[in-house]
Scaffold this active site. Structure first.
Site, PDB file in Angstrom:
ATOM      1  N   ASP A 148      48.743 -41.346  30.116  1.00 35.26           N
ATOM      2  CA  ASP A 148      48.825 -40.255  31.090  1.00 35.26           C
ATOM      3  C   ASP A 148      49.459 -40.704  32.395  1.00 35.26           C
ATOM      4  O   ASP A 148      49.021 -41.675  33.016  1.00 35.26           O
ATOM      5  CB  ASP A 148      47.419 -39.693  31.369  1.00 35.26           C
ATOM      6  CG  ASP A 148      46.874 -38.927  30.181  1.00 35.26           C
ATOM      7  OD1 ASP A 148      47.450 -37.882  29.831  1.00 35.26           O
ATOM      8  OD2 ASP A 148      45.866 -39.375  29.595  1.00 35.26           O
ATOM      9  N   ASP A 206      49.894 -47.694  29.229  1.00 33.55           N
ATOM     10  CA  ASP A 206      49.013 -46.576  29.500  1.00 33.55           C
ATOM     11  C   ASP A 206      49.740 -45.313  29.046  1.00 33.55           C
ATOM     12  O   ASP A 206      50.951 -45.347  28.800  1.00 33.55           O
ATOM     13  CB  ASP A 206      48.703 -46.518  31.003  1.00 33.55           C
ATOM     14  CG  ASP A 206      47.849 -45.329  31.373  1.00 33.55           C
ATOM     15  OD1 ASP A 206      46.837 -45.074  30.706  1.00 33.55           O
ATOM     16  OD2 ASP A 206      48.224 -44.619  32.333  1.00 33.55           O
TER      17      ASP A 206
END
Length: 242
Positions: free
Chosen positions: A11, A9
């Protein structure tokens, strides 16, 4: 089965853009002489959750609120905050070791490529990732597995040969729905008690070398393993993510 790729991922995991998001909104509320209540600020799904935030600010300010001006000023302020960001602690070490082991790297993010690509360029990390799969390319955001399935398709690998890394509970759910094992490194605003489904739970990427992470995953399945339990930070107050 041998791990051939790692899928991250973006953020809140590779870089702490969650803090700059929250701080940009606090700044904008204070510009109007108001204080943002952070409870419920982070949505429990991926993708853009800013429209309800603008609506809440508009309701608080009243008829004088100019949404376009507000957006432009907040984004400019967030860009200033983002410019100071570096990779999260331990991340570069993981990426370096992945390269030494010949592991392929991908990003699977609900955010758009314009954001993810620019931030990876800033950190000098973009060339390390063979695949970028981002939110505007899929019909649904995490916890839907679509962006992880897209990353796997581009890697040309089955889920059994890759491992996901996430900072939110809905990200872990998305990874598992795609058939991936998932290592969770909760961001500062995630409720640590919600990560019981993770295959491995770490306070920080700096807390365990990549070789040890992969060795733990190679053992018998045991969701919610914590490393080490005594060093995990207490759960933050319950908040959700965009």
């Amino acid at each position: 089965m041998t791990v051939k790729a790692l899928i991250f991922d973006f953020d809140g995991l590779l870089m702490d853009t969650e803090t700059t998001l929250l701080e940009s909104w606090r700044w904008e509320w204070r510009r109007h002489g108001l204080e943002l209540d952070p409870a419920g600020f982070f949505a429990d799904h991926g993708g853009d959750a800013n429209e309800p935030r603008y609506a809440a600010l508009a309701a608080a300010v009243g008829p004088a609120y100019d949404r376009d001006v507000s957006h432009a000023l907040r984004m400019a302020h967030r860009a200033e905050l983002n410019a100071a960001l570096e990779p999260a602690p331990g991340v570069v070490g993981w990426l370096d070791r992945a390269a030494e082991r010949g592991l392929r790297l991908a990003v699977a993010s609900s955010s758009p490529l314009t954001h993810v690509g620019a931030m990876l360029d800033q950190a000098g990390l973009r060339e390390r990732f063979e695949v970028l799969a981002t939110g505007e390319e899929v019909a649904a955001h995490k916890p839907d597995p679509a962006v992880y399935l897209l990353a796997l398709e581009r890697l040309g690998l089955p889920a059994e040969e890759a491992v996901a890394f996430e900072d939110t509970a809905h990200g872990v759910a998305a990874a598992h729905a795609a058939g991936l094992r998932c290592v969770a490194v909760p961001n500062p605003y995630a409720d640590g008690s919600r990560f019981t489904a993770a295959d491995l739970l770490l306070p920080s990427a700096a807390d365990l070398p990549l070789d040890a992470v992969l060795a733990r995953l190679a053992g018998p399945a045991e969701h919610g393993r914590r490393v080490p339990p005594s060093r995990l930070t207490p759960p933050a107050p319950t908040r959700t993510r965009r």
